[in-house]
Write a protein that holds these residues in place. Sequence first.
Motif, short mmCIF file in Angstrom:
data_model
loop_
_atom_site.label_atom_id
_atom_site.label_comp_id
_atom_site.label_asym_id
_atom_site.label_seq_id
_atom_site.Cartn_x
_atom_site.Cartn_y
_atom_site.Cartn_z
N GLY A 59 0.70 -1.17 -0.05
CA GLY A 59 0.03 -0.05 -0.12
C GLY A 59 0.83 1.23 -0.05
O GLY A 59 0.38 2.30 -0.45
N ALA A 60 1.97 1.33 0.67
CA ALA A 60 2.85 2.32 0.66
C ALA A 60 3.41 2.87 -0.71
O ALA A 60 3.59 3.90 -1.24
N PHE A 61 3.51 1.58 -1.83
CA PHE A 61 3.72 1.86 -3.27
C PHE A 61 2.72 2.22 -3.96
O PHE A 61 2.64 2.88 -5.05
N TYR A 62 1.50 1.51 -3.93
CA TYR A 62 0.25 1.51 -4.52
C TYR A 62 -1.08 2.00 -3.67
O TYR A 62 -1.91 1.27 -3.34
N PRO A 63 -0.66 3.01 -3.08
CA PRO A 63 -1.86 3.57 -2.03
C PRO A 63 -3.29 3.69 -2.68
O PRO A 63 -4.18 3.26 -1.85
N LEU A 64 -3.91 3.65 -3.59
CA LEU A 64 -5.02 3.59 -4.07
C LEU A 64 -5.54 2.18 -4.36
O LEU A 64 -6.76 1.75 -4.08
N LYS A 65 -4.65 1.20 -5.05
CA LYS A 65 -4.99 0.19 -5.21
C LYS A 65 -5.18 -0.86 -4.19
O LYS A 65 -6.12 -1.83 -4.18
N MET A 66 -4.54 -0.40 -2.93
CA MET A 66 -4.74 -1.03 -1.75
C MET A 66 -5.55 -0.59 -0.67
O MET A 66 -5.73 -1.10 0.48
N LEU A 67 -6.62 0.37 -1.10
CA LEU A 67 -7.61 0.92 -0.32
C LEU A 67 -8.40 0.04 0.42
O LEU A 67 -8.57 0.07 1.44
N PRO A 68 -8.89 -1.29 -0.28
CA PRO A 68 -9.54 -2.25 0.53
C PRO A 68 -8.82 -2.70 1.88
O PRO A 68 -9.41 -3.10 2.99
N ILE A 69 -7.46 -2.64 1.86
CA ILE A 69 -6.65 -3.01 2.99
C ILE A 69 -7.10 -1.96 4.49
O ILE A 69 -7.36 -2.36 5.45
N LEU A 70 -7.06 -0.71 3.81
CA LEU A 70 -7.61 0.16 4.98
C LEU A 70 -8.98 0.37 5.22
O LEU A 70 -9.32 0.41 6.51
N MET A 71 -9.84 -0.07 4.44
CA MET A 71 -11.17 -0.32 4.50
C MET A 71 -11.54 -1.48 5.72
O MET A 71 -12.20 -1.32 6.22
N PHE A 72 -10.53 -2.40 5.24
CA PHE A 72 -10.73 -3.50 6.00
C PHE A 72 -10.42 -3.36 7.42
O PHE A 72 -10.96 -3.56 8.48
#
Length: 127
Positions: A59-72
């Motif tokens: 997520g640090a490298f692809y912050p928008l693609k990994m948004l489901p991680i933060l939503m989870f």
Amino acid sequence: MEDIGKVKLYLLRAMYIFIFVGLGLSNTPEAISEMGVSTDSYTVINAMLMGFMLMSLLGAFYPLKMLPILMFELLWKILWLALFALPMYLNAGLDEYAIGVAFACIIGVVLTPIVLPWRYIINTYFN
């Protein structure tokens, strides 16, 4: 990157790194020390947290693609606080372990909504 401002992207990256470092310091040593020793629910949880930690690094490298991680991250913390910590607090009170987990969850519940790009999430996932 889409219509997300630079500041919001830096905040997202900082949140992913915060999660990565936090899990790296708190869970990884225990998980590594238990490798090959036992297989119980704690080892499953530790393996899942290590996976979550590595996904946060992505997520640090692809912050928008990994948004489901933060939503989870936000969702499970809200659920744990509401369904487990709050009833325990109202009944017998929180034990030492629950206090530590509740503190970490409250930090996540406060910080995560601040860094999430809500308009982007709604347009991307709900439209």
